[in-house]
Write an enzyme that holds these catalytic residues in place. Structure first.
Site, PDB file in Angstrom:
ATOM      1  N   ASN A 113     -17.711   0.991   9.878  1.00 35.60           N
ATOM      2  CA  ASN A 113     -17.249   1.166   8.500  1.00 35.60           C
ATOM      3  C   ASN A 113     -17.128   2.637   8.065  1.00 35.60           C
ATOM      4  OD1 ASN A 113     -17.202   0.330   5.464  1.00 35.60           O
ATOM      5  ND2 ASN A 113     -19.072   1.555   5.624  1.00 35.60           N
ATOM      6  N   TYR A 177      -5.606  10.675   8.018  1.00 30.74           N
ATOM      7  CA  TYR A 177      -6.375   9.450   7.737  1.00 30.74           C
ATOM      8  C   TYR A 177      -5.623   8.217   8.239  1.00 30.74           C
ATOM      9  CZ  TYR A 177      -8.452   5.695   4.924  1.00 30.74           C
ATOM     10  OH  TYR A 177      -9.033   4.521   4.512  1.00 30.74           O
TER      11      TYR A 177
END
Ligand code: NDP
Length: 286
Positions: A113, A177
Site C-alpha cells: 500500500n 507516479y
C-alpha cells in the site's frame, strides 16, 4: 483549478459489493500491511485488529507506527508489531517479509500500500526521481512478493496491491507516479496469469482507488476538486474484503469510472493554457 466532477453528470457502476464476506475470515490470519503509519494503511490495520488478525505494520516513522500498534492491541489484534524503514531500498523490503517469517513462521495476506512522494507538475526531466519512485512504489512491491511467495503458496494466501485510476489511464502532471502504478498493473496482472497456468493458489487483488479523504490527499486536493472524497475507513474495509474474497479487482468508490473520465478534463486544462503552479497538488490524481 476546479474540476467539475459532478457536472459530468455520469455515474457508471461496475463494482458489485461482495455479499459473502465474514470478518471471521481474517481471525488469526497473519497479515503484513505496508504504509500503515497513516491514511488507508492505518485504517486497514485497525480493521484487521478488530477482526482478530496478527498484523505486521511497516512505514518509515517509528513514533507513528508505535501508536498504531498500541491502538491495534486495544482493538483486539491477535498480535501487532512494526518494522520501520524506507522502501526505497529493496533489501529492506525483503527484511520486512523475513520478519514475518521469523515471527509467525508463515503469512496469509500481503497488503502492498505504501507510496513515496512525487510532485504534481509537468515532467521536469529528472530521471533519478523516476528511478527512486519506481524503487519505492514498484520494485519494493515486487521484492516483497518474491520473498513472501513461498509462505503464501504454503498458506494459499493473498496478495493485495493498492493502485489508482492513474494506473489505468494517463493524465498530465503525474508522469512518474502514473508510471509506477501502470507498472504494478502490468506486473501483477501478468503474474496472476502465470499463477493460473501453474495452479498456484495465491490470489492477486488489484485495488483501483479514486479520491480518498486521507490527510495527505485532503491537504493537497480539497481546494482543487469539487467532488466529495470517499472515507478512508470504508475504503480500507473494502480493500480487506476484496482481498479476503480473492477478487481480481476492486474499484473504489463504485463510481470510479467517473474519476477516469476526469483525465480528459485535465488534458483540456492544458489545452486552455491553464497552469497549475502548486507542486503540492502531487496527489491530486492518486
Ligand atoms: P498516505 O500518504 O496517507 O500514506 C502513505 C504511507 O506510506 C504512510 O504510512 C507513509 O508513512 C508510507 N511511506 C511513505 N514513504 C515511504 C517510504 N519511502 N518507505 C516506506 N513507507 C513509506 O497515503 P494514502 O493512504 O492516501 O494512500 C495509500 C495508497 O492508496 C497508495 O498506494 C496510493 O497510491 C493509493 N491511493 C490513494 C488515493 C487517495 O486519494 N488517498 C487515491 C488513489 C490511490 P511514513 O511517512 O511514516 O513512511
Amino acid at each position: 483549478v476546479v474540476i467539475p466532477l459532478m457536472g459530468l453528470g455520469l455515474a457508471v457502476y461496475f463494482y458489485s459489493a461482495p455479499d459473502n464476506f465474514s470478518e471471521e475470515m481474517l481471525r488469526g490470519k497473519r497479515v503484513i500491511v505496508t504504509g500503515a503509519s497513516s491514511g488507508i494503511g492505518e485504517q486497514m490495520a485497525y480493521h484487521l485488529a478488530r477482526m482478530g488478525a496478527h498484523v505486521l505494520l511497516m512505514a518509515r516513522t517509528e513514533a507513528k507506527l508505535q501508536k498504531v500498534v498500541e491502538r491495534c492491541l486495544e482493538l483486539g489484534a491477535a498480535s501487532a508489531r512494526f518494522v520501520s524503514g524506507s522502501m526505497e531500498n529493496t533489501a529492506f523490503a525483503e527484511e520486512v517479509v523475513k520478519e514475518a517469517e521469523n515471527t509467525w513462521g508463515g503469512l496469509d495476506m500481503l497488503i502492498l500500500n505504501h507510496i513515496g512522494y512525487s510532485y504534481f507538475n509537468y515532467f521536469d526531466g529528472d530521471v533519478e526521481h523516476v528511478r527512486k519512485l519506481l524503487e519505492t512504489n514498484f520494485l519494493s512491491y515486487v521484492a516483497m512478493t518474491v520473498t513472501a511467495l513461498p509462505m503464501l503458496k504454503e498458506s494459499e494466501g493473498s496478495i493485495v496491491v493498492v493502485s489508482s485510476v492513474a494506473g489505468k489511464a494517463g493524465g498530465p502532471f503525474i508522469a512518474p507516479y502514473s508510471a509506477t502504478k501502470f507498472a504494478l498493473e502490468g506486473f501483477f496482472s501478468s503474474l496472476r496469469h502465470e499463477f493460473i497456468i501453474d495452479n498456484v493458489n495465491v490470489s492477486i487483488t488489484l485495488c483501483i482507488l479514486g479520491f480518498i479523504d486521507t490527510d495527505s490527499a485532503m491537504r493537497v486536493v480539497s481546494h482543487a476538486i469539487r467532488a466529495a472524497p470517499s472515507p478512508k475507513e470504508e475504503c480500507a474495509l473494502e480493500i480487506i474484503r476484496s482481498g479476503a474474497l480473492r477478487q481480481r479487482e476492486l474499484h473504489y468508490p463504485p463510481s470510479i469510472v467517473t474519476g477516469m473520465l476526469l483525465l480528459p478534463e485535465l488534458h483540456g486544462l492544458r489545452a486552455k493554457g491553464t497552469r497549475l503552479l502548486n507542486k503540492d497538488l502531487g496527489q491530486l490524481m492518486q
